[in-house]
Design an enzyme around this catalytic site. Sequence first.
Site, PDB file in Angstrom:
ATOM      1  N   ASN A   1     -10.092  -9.604   1.704  1.00 26.23           N
ATOM      2  CA  ASN A   1      -9.047  -9.943   1.448  1.00 26.23           C
ATOM      3  C   ASN A   1      -8.900 -11.518   1.556  1.00 26.23           C
ATOM      4  O   ASN A   1      -7.950 -12.627   1.239  1.00 26.23           O
ATOM      5  CB  ASN A   1      -8.005  -9.285   2.057  1.00 26.23           C
ATOM      6  CG  ASN A   1      -5.983 -10.516   1.897  1.00 26.23           C
ATOM      7  OD1 ASN A   1      -5.837 -10.494   0.183  1.00 26.23           O
ATOM      8  ND2 ASN A   1      -6.099 -10.462   3.313  1.00 26.23           N
TER       9      ASN A   1
ATOM     10  N   ASP B   1      -6.824 -16.741   1.921  1.00 24.63           N
ATOM     11  CA  ASP B   1      -6.625 -15.516   1.190  1.00 24.63           C
ATOM     12  C   ASP B   1      -6.885 -15.518  -0.140  1.00 24.63           C
ATOM     13  O   ASP B   1      -6.826 -16.752  -0.866  1.00 24.63           O
ATOM     14  CB  ASP B   1      -5.243 -14.785   0.525  1.00 24.63           C
ATOM     15  CG  ASP B   1      -4.728 -13.757  -0.281  1.00 24.63           C
ATOM     16  OD1 ASP B   1      -4.723 -13.238   0.083  1.00 24.63           O
ATOM     17  OD2 ASP B   1      -4.213 -14.381  -1.027  1.00 24.63           O
TER      18      ASP B   1
ATOM     19  N   ASP C   1     -10.573  -3.354   4.923  1.00 26.47           N
ATOM     20  CA  ASP C   1      -9.350  -3.976   5.540  1.00 26.47           C
ATOM     21  C   ASP C   1      -8.430  -4.942   4.231  1.00 26.47           C
ATOM     22  O   ASP C   1      -8.386  -4.611   3.792  1.00 26.47           O
ATOM     23  CB  ASP C   1      -9.652  -5.273   6.422  1.00 26.47           C
ATOM     24  CG  ASP C   1      -8.493  -5.791   7.666  1.00 26.47           C
ATOM     25  OD1 ASP C   1      -8.426  -4.941   8.598  1.00 26.47           O
ATOM     26  OD2 ASP C   1      -8.238  -6.711   7.279  1.00 26.47           O
TER      27      ASP C   1
ATOM     28  N   HIS D   1      -3.008  -5.912   0.415  1.00 28.55           N
ATOM     29  CA  HIS D   1      -3.115  -6.693   0.185  1.00 28.55           C
ATOM     30  C   HIS D   1      -4.382  -8.392  -1.826  1.00 28.55           C
ATOM     31  O   HIS D   1      -3.639  -8.941  -1.943  1.00 28.55           O
ATOM     32  CB  HIS D   1      -3.478  -8.268   1.586  1.00 28.55           C
ATOM     33  CG  HIS D   1      -2.419  -7.511   2.619  1.00 28.55           C
ATOM     34  ND1 HIS D   1      -0.383  -8.305   2.257  1.00 28.55           N
ATOM     35  CD2 HIS D   1      -2.877  -6.723   3.576  1.00 28.55           C
ATOM     36  CE1 HIS D   1      -0.433  -7.556   3.705  1.00 28.55           C
ATOM     37  NE2 HIS D   1      -1.445  -7.079   4.022  1.00 28.55           N
TER      38      HIS D   1
ATOM     39  N   GLU E   1      -7.425   0.324   4.174  1.00 30.12           N
ATOM     40  CA  GLU E   1      -5.779   0.351   5.242  1.00 30.12           C
ATOM     41  C   GLU E   1      -5.350  -0.249   4.609  1.00 30.12           C
ATOM     42  O   GLU E   1      -4.903  -1.159   4.184  1.00 30.12           O
ATOM     43  CB  GLU E   1      -6.010  -0.548   6.437  1.00 30.12           C
ATOM     44  CG  GLU E   1      -5.636  -0.285   7.119  1.00 30.12           C
ATOM     45  CD  GLU E   1      -5.335  -1.788   8.066  1.00 30.12           C
ATOM     46  OE1 GLU E   1      -4.734  -2.234   8.857  1.00 30.12           O
ATOM     47  OE2 GLU E   1      -6.360  -3.073   7.407  1.00 30.12           O
TER      48      GLU E   1
END
Length: 649
Positions: free
Chosen positions: A157, A217, A248, A252, A282
């Site tokens: 991400n 990002d 992870d 997102h 996650e």
Amino acid sequence: MRRKSAVALAVCIFLSLSTFSFADSPAKVEVGLSKDIIYFVMPDRYKDGDTKNNNIGGFNQSLTAFYHGGDLKGLTGTCEPGDDGLARIKSLGFTAVWLTPLVTQQEAIGSGAGYHGYWGVDFLNVDPHLGTNADMTAFSQCAKKLGLKIILDVVTNHTGDVIKYRGNEAYIPASSKNLKKPAWLNTLSNYHNVGDMGSCWGVGNCTKLGDFYGLDDLATEKPQVWKGWAQVYSKWQSDYDISGFRVDTARHVDDKFFKNWSPLINKSAASAGVENFTIFGEVYDYNPFNLMEYVRRNKIQTVLDFPFQAKATEFASGYSNAPALSILFEKDDYYTSATSSASNLVTFLGNHDVGRVGFILGSKRIQPPAQLLPRANLANALLYFSRGIPVVYYGDEVGMTGTNAGNDQFARQDMFATQVEIWKNEIRIGGSPIGDGDAFQATNTSPIARYLKQISELRRTNPGLANGVMQIRHSLNSLFVISKKDPLENREYIVAFNNSDSDESVDITSATSEGGWQILLGDSDITADSNKLSFTVPALSTVIFKARNTIDVVAIKIGKLKSVFDDMTGFYQVKADLNSADLLKVEFFTRTLGSTKWTSNGVDTGAPYSIFLDPLDFPKKNIEIKAVATNSKGKTFVLPLTKLTFPAP
């Protein structure tokens, strides 16, 4: 919550039990880590095997937010019995080791350093604080020698915080233009560049577009990004014999990322000899309805089970009761499809973000000091013997708890002798504060470590107790009782959990064996009359019984299939009306109306038997549904057909 659509639902029941030409069963649903027990460790906090890499920058052993000196050499150890490294982890009963990210981190800032691994800038090499690529090769070779699988934490991400802003204009400082590796990570247009996710100025969902607490990002919807990540992490997989990735901040990335990225990773893994590579994300969310969408629609292979973490610790602490667990497990059918199952969920009690189980047990409900140990063991038993892939956070095996808020950096203690003063004096469940000692010495006397060894050995020698078929038998007040079985062994196990501080008795009237029972764990007597059982579960404990004979109570009462709209998700629940004490396998099939080809939509092994159909999977709205139940003697029963018409979108 979805808006309820107008429903056009037509049901047609054929009362005869006709013989059907069955479709092939679904592809193997179990992930490669399905039967493993995972040890989750932060290498910087485990053991210092090479002091020469300590003073690179960002090293301060007395502060919780900086590097403390642990490295891959310390975690690997000598690979010989009695050593503190991987051999120790193996001796505790673990079969896989999950490492936080190993990639090179950005330089330390005033408030902390990337000791945790989530501030990556060079994704091609091991962070020098943790060692070298050669050290990772040695780690991999030791793990293979010991029969331990390796799971690597990866980040897709974001990267470390390199991009800066002048107002709303993003730029890369001249000194950092070539900092990241591989080179495509230095291209500004590969990022969203719309500020922090809490206040982004992008068009769309800031959770997916914004910087994660300031970290850069990436535009994961771009082919250069998802293909680039596939190249990066495929190389890690093949170079170091990795069996799985934990991804992870998976909620997102864009919704199509895993559909694009995962097939490339799986193809690379298969070419390296790993046919059933495991990817779990996650998705930091405690609502099963939200989690199931990431699995069913976004096509993450599986996810960390945050709802289990909450309900298991609430039960073990005495904050909640057995029916709360029942409600959790009754939602498992939402995960059932031709390619997914709740048994693939990765379960845990605590971690580096939410805190340690010992701290959580005390924060849910004030505990008398004498109850912390049995409640921790109760939580671990629930983790090991219910469904899912259990993960134990490093240090929990020696009773580490936590300080201050108990989460984040205050739950990332040193296994080796710590220089953080507050950690020297914190409570240790089943032991004394560590002071100037280390956790390796404490392992030999820790009652939690001893219990984890015992229950992992029970799983190893009794396959039915591992992740698989599970049926709730009793759920009332403080007592939660489940049955387990391994289809090959075809023998029932009874597992009972009591979160009360008094003994509790129970009668089970629907066991599947009439040949008597033996106790495997705990202290209890059992009285059996035919397939009716009576026993007592001592306070704050778990007991396990194993049937002496294979399953012989297999009668089934067949009813109908029913389809109902589920207004919580917008899916349609298909229920199979079956009544049996047996631990059945029920497979659901669909076909387009007028077609002769049946397609499997998944298998349910826990009553009440049902699946949830996603209307988006059926562009042709008129379908037929059937279910086939298989009992423990291998006999099949076909439920009458039903028809379902999905409403127009």
